[in-house]
Design a protein around this motif. Sequence first.
Motif, PDB file in Angstrom:
ATOM      1  N   PRO A  33      -0.116  -7.490  -7.061  1.00  0.00           N
ATOM      2  CA  PRO A  33       0.500  -7.602  -5.732  1.00  0.00           C
ATOM      3  C   PRO A  33      -0.328  -6.878  -4.666  1.00  0.00           C
ATOM      4  N   GLN A  34      -0.528  -7.533  -3.552  1.00  0.00           N
ATOM      5  CA  GLN A  34      -1.326  -6.997  -2.455  1.00  0.00           C
ATOM      6  C   GLN A  34      -0.411  -6.454  -1.350  1.00  0.00           C
ATOM      7  N   GLY A  35      -0.858  -5.346  -0.730  1.00  0.00           N
ATOM      8  CA  GLY A  35      -0.107  -4.763   0.387  1.00  0.00           C
ATOM      9  C   GLY A  35       0.570  -3.466  -0.022  1.00  0.00           C
ATOM     10  N   PRO A  36       1.125  -2.769   0.962  1.00  0.00           N
ATOM     11  CA  PRO A  36       1.143  -3.145   2.388  1.00  0.00           C
ATOM     12  C   PRO A  36      -0.188  -2.835   3.071  1.00  0.00           C
ATOM     13  N   GLY A  37      -0.362  -3.394   4.242  1.00  0.00           N
ATOM     14  CA  GLY A  37      -1.596  -3.201   4.997  1.00  0.00           C
ATOM     15  C   GLY A  37      -2.345  -4.502   5.176  1.00  0.00           C
ATOM     16  N   MET A  38      -3.687  -4.415   5.303  1.00  0.00           N
ATOM     17  CA  MET A  38      -4.529  -5.589   5.525  1.00  0.00           C
ATOM     18  C   MET A  38      -5.008  -6.147   4.197  1.00  0.00           C
ATOM     19  N   VAL A  39      -4.907  -7.463   4.063  1.00  0.00           N
ATOM     20  CA  VAL A  39      -5.311  -8.150   2.831  1.00  0.00           C
ATOM     21  C   VAL A  39      -6.335  -9.211   3.199  1.00  0.00           C
ATOM     22  N   LEU A  40      -7.431  -9.275   2.430  1.00  0.00           N
ATOM     23  CA  LEU A  40      -8.496 -10.257   2.649  1.00  0.00           C
ATOM     24  C   LEU A  40      -8.285 -11.441   1.725  1.00  0.00           C
ATOM     25  N   LEU A  41      -8.210 -12.647   2.294  1.00  0.00           N
ATOM     26  CA  LEU A  41      -8.038 -13.872   1.532  1.00  0.00           C
ATOM     27  C   LEU A  41      -9.266 -14.756   1.706  1.00  0.00           C
ATOM     28  N   LEU A  42      -9.602 -15.515   0.655  1.00  0.00           N
ATOM     29  CA  LEU A  42     -10.713 -16.453   0.712  1.00  0.00           C
ATOM     30  C   LEU A  42     -10.164 -17.847   0.992  1.00  0.00           C
ATOM     31  N   PRO A  43     -10.472 -18.435   2.128  1.00  0.00           N
ATOM     32  CA  PRO A  43      -9.955 -19.773   2.454  1.00  0.00           C
ATOM     33  C   PRO A  43     -10.368 -20.807   1.418  1.00  0.00           C
ATOM     34  N   PHE A  44      -9.444 -21.720   1.104  1.00  0.00           N
ATOM     35  CA  PHE A  44      -9.632 -22.820   0.147  1.00  0.00           C
ATOM     36  C   PHE A  44      -9.772 -22.336  -1.294  1.00  0.00           C
ATOM     37  N   ILE A  45      -9.758 -21.035  -1.521  1.00  0.00           N
ATOM     38  CA  ILE A  45      -9.878 -20.492  -2.882  1.00  0.00           C
ATOM     39  C   ILE A  45      -8.593 -19.775  -3.287  1.00  0.00           C
ATOM     40  N   ASP A  46      -8.029 -19.015  -2.336  1.00  0.00           N
ATOM     41  CA  ASP A  46      -6.818 -18.252  -2.617  1.00  0.00           C
ATOM     42  C   ASP A  46      -5.588 -18.995  -2.101  1.00  0.00           C
ATOM     43  N   HIS A  47      -4.524 -18.950  -2.913  1.00  0.00           N
ATOM     44  CA  HIS A  47      -3.196 -19.394  -2.502  1.00  0.00           C
ATOM     45  C   HIS A  47      -2.268 -18.181  -2.603  1.00  0.00           C
ATOM     46  N   TRP A  48      -1.424 -17.986  -1.603  1.00  0.00           N
ATOM     47  CA  TRP A  48      -0.643 -16.759  -1.552  1.00  0.00           C
ATOM     48  C   TRP A  48       0.821 -17.046  -1.207  1.00  0.00           C
ATOM     49  N   GLN A  49       1.652 -16.057  -1.523  1.00  0.00           N
ATOM     50  CA  GLN A  49       3.094 -16.157  -1.268  1.00  0.00           C
ATOM     51  C   GLN A  49       3.636 -14.763  -0.982  1.00  0.00           C
ATOM     52  N   ARG A  50       4.437 -14.648   0.065  1.00  0.00           N
ATOM     53  CA  ARG A  50       5.042 -13.366   0.423  1.00  0.00           C
ATOM     54  C   ARG A  50       6.363 -13.183  -0.328  1.00  0.00           C
ATOM     55  N   VAL A  51       6.632 -11.946  -0.746  1.00  0.00           N
ATOM     56  CA  VAL A  51       7.881 -11.597  -1.426  1.00  0.00           C
ATOM     57  C   VAL A  51       8.520 -10.443  -0.667  1.00  0.00           C
ATOM     58  N   ASP A  52       9.764 -10.656  -0.230  1.00  0.00           N
ATOM     59  CA  ASP A  52      10.511  -9.641   0.519  1.00  0.00           C
ATOM     60  C   ASP A  52      11.215  -8.709  -0.464  1.00  0.00           C
ATOM     61  N   LEU A  53      10.984  -7.390  -0.342  1.00  0.00           N
ATOM     62  CA  LEU A  53      11.581  -6.406  -1.243  1.00  0.00           C
ATOM     63  C   LEU A  53      12.892  -5.827  -0.719  1.00  0.00           C
ATOM     64  N   ARG A  54      13.327  -6.238   0.458  1.00  0.00           N
ATOM     65  CA  ARG A  54      14.556  -5.692   1.011  1.00  0.00           C
ATOM     66  C   ARG A  54      15.786  -6.302   0.327  1.00  0.00           C
ATOM     67  N   THR A  55      16.902  -5.575   0.428  1.00  0.00           N
ATOM     68  CA  THR A  55      18.159  -6.061  -0.143  1.00  0.00           C
ATOM     69  C   THR A  55      18.654  -7.274   0.641  1.00  0.00           C
ATOM     70  N   ARG A  56      18.991  -8.312  -0.082  1.00  0.00           N
ATOM     71  CA  ARG A  56      19.507  -9.532   0.526  1.00  0.00           C
ATOM     72  C   ARG A  56      20.910  -9.823  -0.008  1.00  0.00           C
ATOM     73  N   ALA A  57      21.612 -10.680   0.669  1.00  0.00           N
ATOM     74  CA  ALA A  57      22.987 -11.001   0.276  1.00  0.00           C
ATOM     75  C   ALA A  57      23.236 -12.490   0.433  1.00  0.00           C
ATOM     76  N   PHE A  58      24.141 -12.986  -0.378  1.00  0.00           N
ATOM     77  CA  PHE A  58      24.598 -14.363  -0.270  1.00  0.00           C
ATOM     78  C   PHE A  58      26.028 -14.406  -0.792  1.00  0.00           C
ATOM     79  N   ASN A  59      26.718 -15.492  -0.524  1.00  0.00           N
ATOM     80  CA  ASN A  59      28.094 -15.638  -0.984  1.00  0.00           C
ATOM     81  C   ASN A  59      28.203 -16.790  -1.963  1.00  0.00           C
ATOM     82  N   VAL A  60      29.040 -16.597  -2.956  1.00  0.00           N
ATOM     83  CA  VAL A  60      29.372 -17.672  -3.890  1.00  0.00           C
ATOM     84  C   VAL A  60      30.527 -18.460  -3.281  1.00  0.00           C
ATOM     85  N   PRO A  61      30.366 -19.743  -3.011  1.00  0.00           N
ATOM     86  CA  PRO A  61      31.444 -20.516  -2.371  1.00  0.00           C
ATOM     87  C   PRO A  61      32.719 -20.474  -3.192  1.00  0.00           C
ATOM     88  N   PRO A  62      33.888 -20.424  -2.555  1.00  0.00           N
ATOM     89  CA  PRO A  62      35.156 -20.409  -3.299  1.00  0.00           C
ATOM     90  C   PRO A  62      35.286 -21.639  -4.192  1.00  0.00           C
TER      91      PRO A  62
END
Length: 349
Positions: A33-62
């Motif tokens: 995992p890269q970060g936090p800070g500046m990350v160097l990516l190689l165009p057309f070679i690297d594929h990336w995805q961000r992952v949020d580490l903060r607490t999230r919430a959702f509801n289960v429909p009744p």
Amino acid sequence: MVVTFPISACFALKIVPAYERMIVFRLGRIRAPQGPGMVLLLPFIDHWQRVDLRTRAFNVPPCKLTSKDGAMISMGADIQFRVWDPVLSVMMVKDLNAATRMTAQNAMTKTLLKKSLREIETEKLRIGEQLLLEINDMTKSWGLEVDRVELILEAVLQPPPESLSGPLAMTPPIPGLEGLDSTIQQLALHFFSNSMAAAASPSGTPETADSVVTVNEAESPAPTITTTTSSSSRWKPSPEELLSAVERFLSESLVRQVGASYQLNITLPSGACSSYFIDLTAGSGRIGRGAPERSPDVILEMTENDLQAFFLGELRPLSAYMSGRLRVTGDLSVALKLEELFKAMKQCK
């Protein structure tokens, strides 16, 4: 990148905040995992995805569920979760939110099907903690941790049947009082005998009472026997008489189990309202007319017929509350503790 610099810097340099991590696939191979800070990516070679580490919430429909005692309810939930391993969250599941919601809904359904309506009403926190452990067991391999599960009872679509809301009545030994608990039968018989004694003649010789004839259903009844309905069998005690008779079942152990005071606002058939109290906070408890000395923990509102049905075993408090015949002001779980008084009446022979 060198030839087109500094234009290529806009595509190759990414800023990752402290609450995110960047998962980079270089030629199909995952990197740390890269970060936090500046990350160097190689165009057309690297594929990336961000992952949020903060607490999230959702509801289960009744969703509609049928509880263990046959009640139909609409139940939902609020879920809070966070990602603790960004690599697993990307590698193990495609849609994290949808997978977690489906897992939580299935776990909630399986757990609530094993619970009665009263348990769901009074033990939502404990059931939520149980669901929290079950969901975490299934999602820990995804790099996900559930922090909180809060059950939400949207509505009671159908109350439990009366036959399933309490124990089955044993065959009573007193004719004419079938369907009542033995202790309740003694109370009813006590009231009936008082009514018949009051109707006795002034000379002390009671009038001829109507007889009650029991018929064996396996045999054909004799055509010459006629059964006259007694007026006393239709008589029910007044609230004063009923509460006075119930007072002998109060005890210190019952006070330790309940530890609350109740005010009963009874609506009479004439439309007038009478107040009574059951104080189970000190000593052996007290029952009387009017308001209690201190502010009651729960205020119960019902009709005179429903009060008689409670103590004669014909109506359960939870069923009356679900059907709207019993109105509760205060904590419902404390109000349901009053059922300990009914249990004490059944245990006293």
